[in-house]
Design an enzyme around this catalytic site. Structure first.
Site, PDB file in Angstrom:
ATOM      1  CB  ALA A  47       5.678  -2.079  11.825  1.00 12.61           C
ATOM      2  N   GLY A  48       6.074  -2.739   8.211  1.00 10.76           N
ATOM      3  CA  GLY A  48       5.668  -3.710   7.187  1.00 10.76           C
ATOM      4  C   GLY A  48       6.757  -4.739   6.959  1.00 10.76           C
ATOM      5  CG  ASN A  49       6.655  -7.445   3.554  1.00 10.79           C
ATOM      6  OD1 ASN A  49       6.121  -8.094   4.454  1.00 10.79           O
ATOM      7  ND2 ASN A  49       6.271  -7.501   2.305  1.00 10.79           N
ATOM      8  NE  ARG A  98       9.441  -0.904  -7.846  1.00 17.13           N
ATOM      9  CZ  ARG A  98      10.354  -1.304  -8.730  1.00 17.13           C
ATOM     10  NH1 ARG A  98      10.089  -1.212 -10.029  1.00 17.13           N
ATOM     11  NH2 ARG A  98      11.505  -1.783  -8.341  1.00 17.13           N
ATOM     12  NE  ARG A 158      13.290   1.226  -7.220  1.00 10.46           N
ATOM     13  CZ  ARG A 158      13.896   0.515  -8.174  1.00 10.46           C
ATOM     14  NH1 ARG A 158      13.917   0.957  -9.410  1.00 10.46           N
ATOM     15  NH2 ARG A 158      14.483  -0.626  -7.890  1.00 10.46           N
ATOM     16  CG  ASN A 208       5.214   6.189  -0.699  1.00  5.34           C
ATOM     17  OD1 ASN A 208       4.202   5.824  -0.115  1.00  5.34           O
ATOM     18  ND2 ASN A 208       6.029   5.341  -1.314  1.00  5.34           N
ATOM     19  CB  ILE A 264      14.084   2.271   3.073  1.00  6.18           C
ATOM     20  CG1 ILE A 264      15.219   2.132   4.101  1.00  6.18           C
ATOM     21  CG2 ILE A 264      14.170   1.143   2.053  1.00  6.18           C
ATOM     22  CD1 ILE A 264      15.319   0.745   4.759  1.00  6.18           C
ATOM     23  CB  THR A 265       9.726   5.669   1.829  1.00  3.54           C
ATOM     24  OG1 THR A 265       9.486   5.165   3.140  1.00  3.54           O
ATOM     25  CG2 THR A 265       8.402   5.814   1.093  1.00  3.54           C
ATOM     26  CG  HIS A 275      16.832   2.989  -5.650  1.00  3.47           C
ATOM     27  ND1 HIS A 275      17.572   1.853  -5.840  1.00  3.47           N
ATOM     28  CD2 HIS A 275      15.623   2.555  -5.197  1.00  3.47           C
ATOM     29  CE1 HIS A 275      16.848   0.795  -5.507  1.00  3.47           C
ATOM     30  NE2 HIS A 275      15.660   1.196  -5.123  1.00  3.47           N
TER      31      HIS A 275
HETATM   32  P1  A3D Z   1       5.009  -2.552   3.397  1.00  2.13           P
HETATM   33  O1  A3D Z   1       5.231  -3.963   3.787  1.00  2.13           O
HETATM   34  O2  A3D Z   1       3.738  -2.194   2.727  1.00  2.13           O
HETATM   35  O3  A3D Z   1       5.196  -1.646   4.696  1.00  2.13           O
HETATM   36  C1  A3D Z   1       4.953  -0.270   4.695  1.00  2.13           C
HETATM   37  C2  A3D Z   1       4.333   0.066   6.033  1.00  2.13           C
HETATM   38  O4  A3D Z   1       4.194   1.487   6.126  1.00  2.13           O
HETATM   39  C3  A3D Z   1       2.927  -0.531   6.246  1.00  2.13           C
HETATM   40  O5  A3D Z   1       2.901  -1.347   7.397  1.00  2.13           O
HETATM   41  C4  A3D Z   1       2.020   0.696   6.404  1.00  2.13           C
HETATM   42  O6  A3D Z   1       0.964   0.511   7.338  1.00  2.13           O
HETATM   43  C5  A3D Z   1       3.028   1.724   6.895  1.00  2.13           C
HETATM   44  N1  A3D Z   1       2.586   3.102   6.731  1.00  2.13           N
HETATM   45  C6  A3D Z   1       1.855   3.675   5.754  1.00  2.13           C
HETATM   46  N2  A3D Z   1       1.672   4.975   5.996  1.00  2.13           N
HETATM   47  C7  A3D Z   1       2.295   5.253   7.172  1.00  2.13           C
HETATM   48  C8  A3D Z   1       2.478   6.410   7.932  1.00  2.13           C
HETATM   49  N3  A3D Z   1       1.937   7.580   7.574  1.00  2.13           N
HETATM   50  N4  A3D Z   1       3.195   6.320   9.076  1.00  2.13           N
HETATM   51  C9  A3D Z   1       3.729   5.141   9.479  1.00  2.13           C
HETATM   52  N5  A3D Z   1       3.594   4.011   8.783  1.00  2.13           N
HETATM   53  C10 A3D Z   1       2.880   4.066   7.646  1.00  2.13           C
HETATM   54  O7  A3D Z   1       6.193  -2.043   2.426  1.00  2.13           O
HETATM   55  P2  A3D Z   1       7.742  -2.473   2.469  1.00  2.13           P
HETATM   56  O8  A3D Z   1       8.196  -2.515   3.862  1.00  2.13           O
HETATM   57  O9  A3D Z   1       7.932  -3.651   1.585  1.00  2.13           O
HETATM   58  O10 A3D Z   1       8.387  -1.232   1.690  1.00  2.13           O
HETATM   59  C11 A3D Z   1       8.412   0.042   2.270  1.00  2.13           C
HETATM   60  C12 A3D Z   1       8.946   1.080   1.299  1.00  2.13           C
HETATM   61  O11 A3D Z   1      10.304   0.774   0.947  1.00  2.13           O
HETATM   62  C13 A3D Z   1       8.189   1.154  -0.039  1.00  2.13           C
HETATM   63  O12 A3D Z   1       8.026   2.512  -0.414  1.00  2.13           O
HETATM   64  C14 A3D Z   1       9.112   0.442  -1.006  1.00  2.13           C
HETATM   65  O13 A3D Z   1       8.934   0.867  -2.335  1.00  2.13           O
HETATM   66  C15 A3D Z   1      10.456   0.867  -0.463  1.00  2.13           C
HETATM   67  N6  A3D Z   1      11.600   0.058  -0.883  1.00  2.13           N
HETATM   68  C16 A3D Z   1      12.754   0.715  -1.157  1.00  2.13           C
HETATM   69  C17 A3D Z   1      13.886   0.019  -1.539  1.00  2.13           C
HETATM   70  C18 A3D Z   1      15.150   0.766  -1.840  1.00  2.13           C
HETATM   71  O14 A3D Z   1      16.129   0.168  -2.186  1.00  2.13           O
HETATM   72  C19 A3D Z   1      15.191   2.207  -1.696  1.00  2.13           C
HETATM   73  C20 A3D Z   1      13.833  -1.374  -1.669  1.00  2.13           C
HETATM   74  C21 A3D Z   1      12.640  -2.029  -1.375  1.00  2.13           C
HETATM   75  C22 A3D Z   1      11.509  -1.297  -0.990  1.00  2.13           C
END
Ligand code: A3D
Length: 319
Positions: A11-13, A83, A89, A96, A119-120, A176
């Site tokens: 439930a992050g960004n 990141r 990545r 992860n 998406i991770t 990716h």
């Molecule tokens: P962020 O805002 O940090 O949110 C990640 C959330 O995951 C946080 O709220 C954490 O508390 C939660 N979390 C951590 N461990 C667990 C767990 N075991 N179970 C449940 N929740 C957990 O990150 P974000 O939302 O910006 O990005 C999330 C992921 O997407 C990252 O790995 C990024 O690198 C990836 N991402 C991928 C793309 C693609 O195009 C594939 C683009 C942008 C970001």
């Protein structure tokens, strides 16, 4: 008819933005899950209060209990770490991968019939691990990257030509990462391929090459400015895939799909065009490559294979 249920793990960004899009598009009931107590509940309450203003009635709830994702039709996974500036990545594998283990267990137990979109990052390896760890069929587990990478390329091309972004279509294939393969020959403005537009004097090969390079590093460009990963366009891209599944749209979208011989690749997840409908990934579309494109694709697949091997070293049970 009961509303569809969309579970968002993380439930992050991106997770919060996914919930907002899913609610605004009225895709169904939304459940936000995170391990950080308070975050999913707080975001869900805030988002539910958008309902009276924007006119959606589906429930939005937050939880730290996997039982609440029970019966989800779609699960979108962003759990893990993103990141920071200076990181690739691939630097995220170790952390992860452990997160994917917990998420895979949760999905296996509570939402085994869901269509899962990972998406991770690093995407191609995390989706591969998540499929193994959840034990769901390969057609029901895919990764979001191609829609985003293509959207970045489409944006740059539209700006270059001074035309609507909607009229530009583009394919970005492969892994990716920095080795991704933006396919210029299959990218068009209202059906006119880019090489023809170069001949028509709309742009030059050099300028297109620069946009291909900018697309490859499009994620990093944002990380550098923002201090963390992009989240609006990644969320919009995954929602497009979820909608294609929920509404059986048969959209042809580039996504990380499990390959069983297509493109000469066996048992890896790689970005390819695929048909998404009610059966999940219903079909992989195999386009033909010219020599230079094939070389770029092979190079990208090699990078995915190397990182997958590194993941198996970290967690030998995946081998
Ligand atoms: P962020 O805002 O940090 O949110 C990640 C959330 O995951 C946080 O709220 C954490 O508390 C939660 N979390 C951590 N461990 C667990 C767990 N075991 N179970 C449940 N929740 C957990 O990150 P974000 O939302 O910006 O990005 C999330 C992921 O997407 C990252 O790995 C990024 O690198 C990836 N991402 C991928 C793309 C693609 O195009 C594939 C683009 C942008 C970001």
């Amino acid at each position: 008819m009961a509303r569809s249920k969309i579970a968002l793990i993380g439930a992050g960004n991106i997770g919060g933005t996914l919930a907002h899009y899913a609610a605004l598009k009225d895709l169904g009931e939304v459940v936000l899950f995170d391990i950080k107590a308070g975050v999913p509940e707080g975001k869900a309450l805030d988002l539910a209060q958008v309902g009276p203003v924007d006119g959606f009635n589906g429930k939005v709830t937050g939880t730290t209990d996997y039982q609440d994702i029970a019966g989800a039709d779609v699960v979108i996974v962003t759990a893990g770490v993103p990141r920071k500036p200076g990181m690739s990545r691939d630097d995220l594998v170790d952390t992860n991968l452990k997160v994917m283990r917990a998420v895979g267990d949760g999905i296996k137990t509570h939402a085994p019939d869901a269509f899962v979109i990972c998406i991770t990052n690093p995407l191609d390896v995390m989706v591969w691990a998540l499929q193994k760890m959840s034990g769901l069929p390969t057609n029901k587990v895919c990764g979001m990257a191609g829609v985003l990478d293509s959207a970045r390329f489409r944006t740059f091309l539209a700006d270059e030509f001074g035309v609507s972004r909607e009229d530009v279509s583009a394919f970005v294939l492969g892994g990716h990462g920095d080795t991704m393969v933006p396919l210029v020959r299959y990218s068009t403005v209202a059906g006119i391929p880019i090489p023809d537009l170069i001949k028509m004097g709309w742009t030059t090969q050099e300028r297109i090459d620069a946009l291909v390079e900018r697309t490859r590093f499009g994620g990093g460009e944002i990380v550098k400015q923002l201090g963390t990963s992009a989240f609006y366009a990644p969320a919009a891209s995954a929602i497009q895939m979820a909608e294609a599944y929920l509404k059986d749209e048969k959209r042809v979208l580039p996504c990380a799909a499990y390959l069983t011989g297509q493109y000469g690749v066996d048992n890896y997840y790689v970005g390819v065009p695929a048909v998404i409908g009610a059966d999940g990934i219903e079909r992989v579309v195999e386009v033909s490559f010219e020599k230079a494109e094939q070389d770029m694709f092979n190079h990208s697949v090699e990078a995915v294979k190397e990182l997958t091997a590194a993941a198996i070293k970290i967690d030998p049970s995946l081998g």
